[in-house]
Each structure stands twice: as structure tokens, then as C-alpha cells.
Design a protein around this motif. Structure first.
Motif, PDB file in Angstrom:
ATOM      1  N   GLN A 131       0.827  -1.206   0.000  1.00 30.72           N
ATOM      2  CA  GLN A 131       0.000   0.000   0.000  1.00 30.72           C
ATOM      3  C   GLN A 131       0.859   1.253   0.000  1.00 30.72           C
ATOM      4  OE1 GLN A 131      -3.129  -0.659  -0.690  1.00 30.72           O
ATOM      5  NE2 GLN A 131      -2.367  -2.755  -0.488  1.00 30.72           N
ATOM      6  N   PHE A 132       1.978   1.223   0.711  1.00 34.95           N
ATOM      7  CA  PHE A 132       2.905   2.359   0.680  1.00 34.95           C
ATOM      8  C   PHE A 132       3.512   2.521  -0.712  1.00 34.95           C
ATOM      9  CE2 PHE A 132       2.746   1.781   5.275  1.00 34.95           C
ATOM     10  CZ  PHE A 132       2.791   3.086   5.738  1.00 34.95           C
ATOM     11  N   LEU A 133       3.823   1.399  -1.353  1.00 32.36           N
ATOM     12  CA  LEU A 133       4.419   1.454  -2.694  1.00 32.36           C
ATOM     13  C   LEU A 133       3.434   1.989  -3.725  1.00 32.36           C
ATOM     14  CD1 LEU A 133       6.399  -1.914  -2.766  1.00 32.36           C
ATOM     15  CD2 LEU A 133       7.369   0.388  -2.703  1.00 32.36           C
ATOM     16  N   THR A 134       2.167   1.538  -3.656  1.00 31.87           N
ATOM     17  CA  THR A 134       1.186   2.014  -4.635  1.00 31.87           C
ATOM     18  C   THR A 134       0.924   3.502  -4.474  1.00 31.87           C
ATOM     19  OG1 THR A 134      -0.617   1.304  -3.162  1.00 31.87           O
ATOM     20  CG2 THR A 134       0.019  -0.200  -4.923  1.00 31.87           C
ATOM     21  N   LYS A 135       0.910   3.993  -3.230  1.00 31.31           N
ATOM     22  CA  LYS A 135       0.699   5.422  -3.016  1.00 31.31           C
ATOM     23  C   LYS A 135       1.936   6.237  -3.379  1.00 31.31           C
ATOM     24  CE  LYS A 135      -2.253   7.320  -1.814  1.00 31.31           C
ATOM     25  NZ  LYS A 135      -3.219   7.950  -2.726  1.00 31.31           N
ATOM     26  N   ARG A 136       3.095   5.596  -3.420  1.00 33.50           N
ATOM     27  CA  ARG A 136       4.325   6.321  -3.751  1.00 33.50           C
ATOM     28  C   ARG A 136       4.609   6.305  -5.255  1.00 33.50           C
ATOM     29  NH1 ARG A 136       7.528   8.925  -5.448  1.00 33.50           N
ATOM     30  NH2 ARG A 136       9.610   9.532  -4.705  1.00 33.50           N
ATOM     31  N   PHE A 137       4.442   5.151  -5.897  1.00 35.87           N
ATOM     32  CA  PHE A 137       4.827   5.011  -7.306  1.00 35.87           C
ATOM     33  C   PHE A 137       3.635   4.882  -8.263  1.00 35.87           C
ATOM     34  CE2 PHE A 137       8.418   3.305  -4.836  1.00 35.87           C
ATOM     35  CZ  PHE A 137       9.424   4.159  -5.288  1.00 35.87           C
ATOM     36  N   GLY A 138       2.435   4.693  -7.729  1.00 39.87           N
ATOM     37  CA  GLY A 138       1.255   4.623  -8.576  1.00 39.87           C
ATOM     38  C   GLY A 138       0.877   3.193  -8.936  1.00 39.87           C
ATOM     39  N   PHE A 139      -0.404   2.985  -9.156  1.00 37.66           N
ATOM     40  CA  PHE A 139      -0.933   1.653  -9.445  1.00 37.66           C
ATOM     41  C   PHE A 139      -0.440   1.124 -10.791  1.00 37.66           C
ATOM     42  CE2 PHE A 139      -3.951   3.977  -6.806  1.00 37.66           C
ATOM     43  CZ  PHE A 139      -4.137   3.098  -5.755  1.00 37.66           C
ATOM     44  N   LYS A 140      -0.243   2.029 -11.749  1.00 36.71           N
ATOM     45  CA  LYS A 140       0.145   1.625 -13.103  1.00 36.71           C
ATOM     46  C   LYS A 140       1.409   0.793 -13.116  1.00 36.71           C
ATOM     47  CE  LYS A 140       1.699   3.599 -17.503  1.00 36.71           C
ATOM     48  NZ  LYS A 140       0.942   2.674 -18.337  1.00 36.71           N
ATOM     49  N   TRP A 141       2.336   1.081 -12.211  1.00 37.04           N
ATOM     50  CA  TRP A 141       3.614   0.373 -12.200  1.00 37.04           C
ATOM     51  C   TRP A 141       3.677  -0.733 -11.155  1.00 37.04           C
ATOM     52  CZ3 TRP A 141       5.633   1.383 -16.553  1.00 37.04           C
ATOM     53  CH2 TRP A 141       5.516   2.653 -17.129  1.00 37.04           C
TER      54      TRP A 141
END
Length: 531
Positions: A127-137
Motif C-alpha cells: 500500500q505504501f508502494l502504490t501510493k508512492r509510485f502509482g498503481f500503473k507500475w
């Protein structure tokens, strides 16, 4: 028929009080707050925000249909890959996986436990990664990782390699489902969400059907190249997932207003459609404009999500409500084979339960959205299981294969209400970052429930699991009580808010609603927010 929701334009800097909103009549409910909660300048759809925008119902339906076609269908395909690689080990049981690896059913339970523990470990970091780098990646990267692990499992040869495969599958898949759910909330209104989430989970059942059909054929490859059938099952299905992941990097949009990719040079939406998309979403849930897609979550957001008493009952429901069907579904093919069905028939006989659950889940979700009701619908889904478990518990041992199969099929095909609870959580949280953490927390707790469920059927209780089924009946009853209590808690919280709100005069209400800073800090604790 035109939609005529006019709201105040957002200032470039945000004062602590929104003076314009002092003139607006006081209203309660999340969807009624759009005129006093304009989006932040950092919001990725800010350039399409237009408080004067109007559109027809047909135009909005066209945008929703386009979103379903482009986004929902692809996310469902990714969910298909998730289930394909998560559930192929169950199909492999019918091809003597345990015997070939010299494993017992308790070893298999331990492998499931390891997978779930690793799954839980990955939930919050993702969840931290998706909010930091975006769902697309992040979402395609996760899919590429678990697809690689899946095909690598073809070379398992003992208990250690089996445990390692389960561990890495869990680490790579953890957090994917909450990420998909949160991504979808940026494209759909709250009343559209339950049916779309039901479509996601229906895809899991479609995957069960297709994987059973694939397994029935692939497992017949036993002996080719001197390899068992499950070798080819893991290899081919894992490679298929890798292909879907690679295409997803080129396909997924970054946001509703950022849909141009290498595969979609002109984007999914016209400028007019982007205006409709952004403003319809913000008028339904203005909180989505207060957090950019790539705005990082913090540990404070975790603390706030865990402190919210309105969520505690939903967390407990997530812990216990899905346990009764978990062991029955997990051991479906193994149970069928043990009571006399061949490998091919065991896999084919999982199809009816998967097809049944698609029908029951979509029907339940549609009804829940139509009547705008959650509690009674999830209770119906839970109550479906109880009499069937009692019948399975009282069925005499030996013979009666088709009676046993019918009961197992009906239990496995129960109306899965996970999409409804996920929608309920989304509707009862205001801050988007808190929503992400809450969804992840709920999913972690659901997986803990699955962990408990995976340990209920024990080898000494095989093959009819009388003791285990008695425990499942008791958990069903506990779940029904928890659902009623959660509903009454929310009724109580709303009543306390209304009592305080009704004691305020019109000027006090206007001043209260104009306090933007406090609104963002307090979220669903505000007196004008209703659960």
C-alpha cells in the motif's frame, strides 16, 4: 435529463475556513459535501474540475460503459491471473502432488499457512508502494513477480521447495487485491462499486472454472518429458500470467485523466468525458480530490485507521465470516478424489460450484446496490452456509457420493459477500489514504481468518471432517451475531452525531462546515458525515 450539481471553485491556496460555504445551507452525508470540499491543487484531475459542468445521464452512462470495457475488463483479467496462480496448487492435488513430493495433508496445511503469513507481511508495504509510485507500475510488477514464482514451482521436489514456493507466492501477491480495489474507486462512484468488485471476485470463480478445465487437460500430460502433470500445470499457467503482466505495463492508465499509453496513444476518454469523469466522482465523494494518486501514506494514517471504532466490527466480520467455507473450498478436489472420483472428474466437478458462486455473488451485489443496504445482504450470504454444513455434518459416513458432492458444491457456491463489505468500508471512510490502509487492514484480517480456516480440517478427522464441520457451524453463528452488532454500532454512532448536530443553530452549522482544515483532519468523525 441534465445533472445540475453546482459547487464552488477551489481557491489556489486553502484557507482554514471556506467563506463561500458559509452561505450554503447545511447538509449532511458525504455526497452532500461537494460544494464545500473543493479538490487540492495537487489532485491529478484538478485541470478538469469544473463546478459549473453539466451533462446528461446518457453521457454519464457512456463514460461508465467505456470504463467498464477498458478498465474493469483488464483488472478482471489481472485478477484471473491472481487466482490462476494462487489456486493451481489445489488442482495439482488431484495429480498426486502430495505423493510425488512425499507430503502429508498437514504439510499441505503448513504450506498454506506459510503462504498466508507471507501474504500478510506484504500487505502494508504494498500500500505504501502504490501510493508512492502509482498503481500503473506497482500492480503489473507484482503480477510479473508472482507469475515468475508460479512457473518456477514446476521444479519443486520436496517439502522445503514446496514451502519456499508457497512463501514467495504469498510475498508477491500480498496487497494486490486492496490495490486493485483502491484503484477502481478513482473511476467509479460509491454506488457503482459493489457490482464492480463483485465482477472482480466473479473473475476468481471464472478462473476456478477455466483452471479446472485447463487442469483436466494439462494434468493428462503426466509422463511427457518424464515430468508429472502438475509440472506442466505450474509451468504453463505461470508463463501465461507473465505475459498478462508484461502487457499490463503498456495498458493500464495512471489516472482517469492520464490514460494515454503506448497502446492507447489518444487515451481512453475525450476531454469532455474526462470532465464528466472527474466531476461525477468528486460530487459523489469529494474526499478523492484531497489526495493525489501518488501522495504517500504515512504511519499516522495507519494509526488513524486502526483507531476508528466504526471499522472494528467490520474487521471482526472479516476475521470470522469467511472461515466456514474456506476449508470446504480448499479441499474440494481432494475430498472428491478421496470419496472415489477420478483425477479428471475431480477437477470437472469443481466447475458447478464456481459457476454457482458467480451467479449468487453478482445477484447479491446487485440487490445490495439497488436497495442501498449492506447488513441483511451479508447476513444472507452467511446464513446460506449454515444449514448446508449441518446437513454435511449429519450425513452418514460411506457412500452417498452425489449427496456429499451436492452439499459441498452448494457450500462452495455461497453468495460471497466480500465485495459488499469492501464497499461498506469504502463508504464509511472519508480520507483516501486512510481508506487504503483500512482496506489493507481488512484484507490482512480476512487472510488471518483464512489462516485459521486452513487449520480446521485435520488429517485425523479425514475424510469427512465431522469435528471440523461442527466448528464451522459455531463460527457461522458467531458471524451472524457480529453482523447484527456492527449494524447497531453504526446506527448508534449516527444517532449520537445527529443529537449533537440538531443542537447547533444554522450559523454554527455553517461555520462548522466551512472549517476545511478540521474536516480533512477529522474525516468520518465529523458531525455532518453519516455512516
Amino acid at each position: 435529463m441534465a445533472t445540475t450539481q453546482d459547487i464552488e471553485a477551489a481557491p489556489q491556496t486553502r484557507p482554514s475556513l471556506d467563506v463561500a460555504s458559509l452561505k450554503a445551507p447545511a447538509r449532511v452525508g458525504r455526497e452532500e459535501l461537494a460544494d464545500i470540499v473543493p479538490p487540492h491543487d495537487s489532485y491529478e484531475g484538478r485541470h478538469r474540475f469544473d463546478p459549473e459542468a453539466k451533462w446528461t445521464e446518457e453521457e454519464e452512462r457512456r463514460v461508465v460503459r467505456k470504463t467498464d470495457f477498458y478498465l474493469l475488463s483488464w483488472l478482471c483479467l489481472m485478477m484471473f491471473g491472481l487466482q490462476l496462480d494462487r489456486g493451481n496448487v489445489s488442482n495439482a492435488l488431484a495429480d498426486d502432488l502430495l505423493k510425488d513430493l512425499n507430503l502429508t495433508s498437514d504439510d499441505y496445511n503448513n504450506g498454506t499457512t506459510i503462504q498466508l503469513l507471507c501474504f500478510l507481511t506484504a500487505e502494508f508495504p504494498v500500500q505504501f508502494l502504490t501510493k508512492r509510485f502509482g498503481f500503473k507500475w506497482v500492480l503489473p510488477s507484482m503480477m510479473l513477480a508472482w507469475g515468475t514464482v508460479s512457473w518456477a514451482q514446476a521444479w519443486m521436489h520436496d517439502r522445503t521447495s514446496f514451502y519456499l514456493g508457497r512463501a514467495f507466492i504469498g510475498l508477491c501477491e500480498g496487497g494486490f487485491i486492496p490495490g486493485v480495489i483502491l484503484f477502481a474507486t478513482y473511476f467509479y462512484k460509491s454506488k457503482e462499486l459493489a457490482m464492480r468488485l463483485a465482477a472482480f471476485w466473479s473473475t476468481l470463480n471464472v478462473a476456478r472454472v477455466i483452471s479446472a478445465l485447463l487442469a483436466a487437460g494439462i494434468l493428462e500430460m503426466r509422463g511427457i518429458g518424464g515430468k508429472p502433470g502438475w509440472f506442466w500445470l505450474f509451468l504453463l499457467e505461470g508463463l501465461l500470467t507473465v505475459v498478462i503482466a508484461l502487457v499490463s505495463f503498456l495498458y493500464l492508465p495512471a489516472a482517469p485523466t492520464e490514460s494515454k499509453t503506448l497502446l492507447w496513444r489518444k487515451g481512453w476518454y475525450t476531454e469532455r468525458e474526462e470532465v464528466i469523469m472527474v466531476n461525477r466522482i468528486l460530487r459523489d465523494d469529494p474526499a478523492k480530490g484531497l489526495t493525489a494518486l501518488k501522495e504517500p501514506a504515512t504511519f499516522k494514517d495507519i494509526r488513524e485507521a486502526w483507531k476508528d471504532p466504526s471499522m472494528w466490527g467490520l474487521y471482526f466480520i472479516g476475521l470470522v465470516a469467511y472461515i466456514p467455507a474456506t476449508p470446504v473450498q480448499a479441499y474440494l478436489t481432494l475430498t472428491l478424489k478421496r470419496i472415489g472420483f477420478s483425477t479428471f472428474n475431480s477437477n470437472m466437478l469443481t466447475v458447478p460450484s464456481a459457476a454457482l458462486q458467480i451467479i449468487t455473488m453478482l445477484t447479491l451485489a446487485y440487490s445490495s446496490d439497488y436497495f442501498n443496504e449492506r447488513t441483511l445482504h451479508i447476513m444472507f450470504g452467511e446464513f446460506w452456509i449454515m444449514p448446508l454444513l449441518i446437513a454435511l455434518l449429519t450425513l452418514p459416513d460411506g457412500g452417498r457420493e452425489w449427496s456429499r458432492f451436492s452439499l459441498i458444491t452448494l457450500i462452495s457456491g455461497y453468495p460471497y459477500f466480500h465485495p459488499l463489505v469492501s464497499s461498506w468500508i469504502s463508504e464509511n471512510t472519508f480520507d483516501v489514504k486512510k481508506r487504503a490502509i483500512t482496506a489493507a487492514t481488512y484484507n490482512v484480517i480476512v487472510q488471518i481468518g483464512s489462516l485459521i480456516g486452513s487449520q480446521i480440517y485435520r488429517s485425523y478427522d479425514a475424510p469427512y471432517y465431522k469435528q471440523g464441520n461442527a466448528v464451522l457451524v459455531a463460527i457461522c453463528a458467531l458471524s451472524l451475531v457480529a453482523m447484527l452488532v456492527q449494524r447497531q454500532v453504526l446506527v448508534y454512532l449516527n444517532k449520537k452525531k445527529e443529537e449533537k448536530w440538531s443542537r447547533m443553530n444554522a450559523e454554527e452549522k455553517a461555520m462548522y462546515q466551512a472549517d476545511v482544515v478540521s474536516r480533512e483532519a477529522e474525516g468520518n468523525k465529523r458531525l455532518d458525515f453519516r455512516f
